[in-house]
Enzyme design. Structure first.
Site, PDB file in Angstrom:
ATOM      1  N   HIS A   1       0.799  -1.223   0.000  1.00  0.00           N
ATOM      2  CA  HIS A   1       0.000   0.000   0.000  1.00  0.00           C
ATOM      3  C   HIS A   1       0.833   1.275   0.000  1.00  0.00           C
ATOM      4  CE1 HIS A   1      -3.941  -1.948   0.513  1.00  0.00           C
ATOM      5  NE2 HIS A   1      -3.271  -2.853   1.198  1.00  0.00           N
TER       6      HIS A   1
ATOM      7  N   ASP B   1       3.278   9.326  -2.050  1.00  0.00           N
ATOM      8  CA  ASP B   1       2.172   8.580  -1.451  1.00  0.00           C
ATOM      9  C   ASP B   1       1.813   7.405  -2.340  1.00  0.00           C
ATOM     10  OD1 ASP B   1       0.319   8.146   0.563  1.00  0.00           O
ATOM     11  OD2 ASP B   1      -0.471  10.181   0.493  1.00  0.00           O
TER      12      ASP B   1
END
Length: 466
Positions: free
Chosen positions: A157, A365
């Site tokens: 992730h 991110d």
């Protein structure tokens, strides 16, 4: 699909099916477990004086949860140490903050061994196993070493860094090799996938096969990009709930006719909050005519408070917010409202809808679901503008409608704010519509199905070959 075993550092299955605070990942994985049966296994978040492997079973909203307690030094070395002081900064391109300690690496391996020993008796031969995130890179190999021949998938992730950065990690190749114990590996973006392929072929000597497969020795793994989404239908419903409507009215009333710029981020150096404040300060400095027409609401709940680098970022932001407010405030206006607490998602949805600008500017991110939540919360007839870092994973999907910026450039961020404030309603609608289409179509259920379908297709291919 046969029974599903999900393994993650912390178990996010909601305790209350009506909770408005559960995130997209919890929604998707909980739904998969309810559909297929199975167990969500992970650390309880609690400590014990001596690790025993005792499993605590619980039923949450139709999901069976199995958790174990860890020793204090396990948490210090595995979680606070290797996961969050070594891997997290490195994988977010911050090698200046990464700490390489043998004790951290040893604790990381020890806890993954303990997880494998504990969960192995719960796994039946036909179960499908899905392991989540950087806390558990080697867990698949640990399960293979314990005779587990099941289909095992792994999803990362966070970003996968370029090979030159990753090679600053001691024994990086050994860690990466453990990923070949999996059948399918997922990444949020094509960029992270290509970085993994580059490391696997150049540093491990893996062979790139057709269909997104990589071969190392006798192991073949399918690596794919599968960008996670939000539960769009549920979020839109939440945005129209009484709680959201109240939050919307409260924000509009407190704005006194001014335009709201909103940022919602966990307090983390990867989120670019210091750079965001400086970009906003540049905007205030170069556009005095706009000063009392806008304000920035930054919501930043603290995290990992025991890690020194997180204590520093909190102190820096408090000082910077105070400096900007002191320099530019007037008796009837404060340029920054800086809040260190979290809010339920339905309340956030109302705040998002009230905001003329959503400012999502991480330095790096893996995805960033705040960007998608902001889009989903907007009024279709009068949407706000998303200003998005080109270094967020979400930029691959939302770049056709967002105003993309380099978060390191205060001037670029200032220019983007001015552009967004002066943007016509027609242009705002034209930008919002394709972003909303993506958020609706590639939602969290689509993401989960894309990954699990690949895991099942891998099993079918193996059966056919046999």
């Amino acid at each position: 699909m046969n029974r599903l075993i999900i393994i993650s550092n912390r178990v996010s299955a909601p305790k209350d099916s009506n909770s408005g605070a559960q995130g997209g990942l919890a929604v998707a994985l909980s739904a998969a477990l309810r559909e297929n049966g199975g167990i969500w296994f992970g650390w309880s978040g609690d400590t014990v004086e001596q690790f025993t492997g005792q499993i605590n079973f619980e039923r949450r909203s139709g999901v069976t949860v199995a958790t174990v307690d860890l020793e204090e030094h396990d948490i210090e070395e595995y979680y606070e140490g290797y996961a969050n002081r070594t891997l997290w900064p490195l994988f977010h391109y911050r090698i200046d903050l990464a700490e390489y300690e043998r004790e951290f690496a040893g604790g990381y391996q020890r806890v993954n061994h303990r997880f494998a020993d504990t969960v192995r008796p719960l796994i039946d031969p036909e179960d499908v196993i899905w392991i989540q995130d950087y806390h558990m890179f080697p867990l698949g190999q640990d399960l293979r070493d314990r005779g587990c021949n099941n289909r095992i998938g792994f999803f990362l992730h966070i970003p996968w860094p370029p090979r030159r950065l990753l090679n600053t990690l001691p024994e990086a190749a050994d860690l990466a090799k453990t990923l070949f114990a999996y059948d399918v590996i997922g990444f949020h973006t094509q960029e992270w996938l290509e970085s993994f392929r580059d490391f696997a072929t150049q540093d491990l000597g893996a062979e790139l096969l057709d269909g997104g497969r990589l071969k190392l020795g006798d192991r073949v793994v399918h690596a794919l990009a599968a960008p996670i989404g939000i539960d769009c239908k549920e979020f839109v419903e939440g945005a129209n709930s009484p709680t959201a409507r109240l939050a919307y009215r409260q924000m509009r009333d407190s704005s006194n006719g001014r335009d709201l710029i909103v940022g919602v981020d966990r307090l983390d150096y990867s989120k670019g909050l210091e750079e965001r404040f400086r970009g906003y300060e540049r905007f205030l400095e170069t556009h005095p005519e706009e000063r009392k027409e806008v304000f920035l609401l930054q919501i930043a709940p603290p995290s990992r408070a025991t890690v020194e680098s997180y204590q520093k970022i909190r102190s820096t932001l408090e000082g910077l917010a105070g400096h900007i407010n002191g320099a530019y405030s007037d008796v009837d206006w404060t340029p920054i409202r800086y809040v260190n607490q979290g809010y339920p998602r339905d309340q956030l949805a109302g705040i998002y809808r009230a905001a003329r600008i959503g400012l999502v500017t991480p330095l790096r991110d893996g995805m960033n679901l705040v960007a998608k939540e902001y889009v989903a919360a907007q009024d279709p007839e009068d949407p706000g503008v998303l200003i998005l870092s080109r270094f967020a994973g979400a930029a691959e999907q939302l770049g056709n409608g967002a105003v993309l910026v380099n978060p390191y450039s205060a001037e670029e961020m200032s220019d983007a704010i001015v552009q967004a404030l002066r943007m016509s309603r027609d242009e705002r609608i034209a930008r919002w519509r394709p972003m909303m289409d993506n958020v609706e179509q590639e939602d969290v259920i689509w993401w989960r199905k894309r990954f699990t379908d690949a895991l099942l297709d891998t099993a079918k291919a193996e059966t056919a070959a046999a």
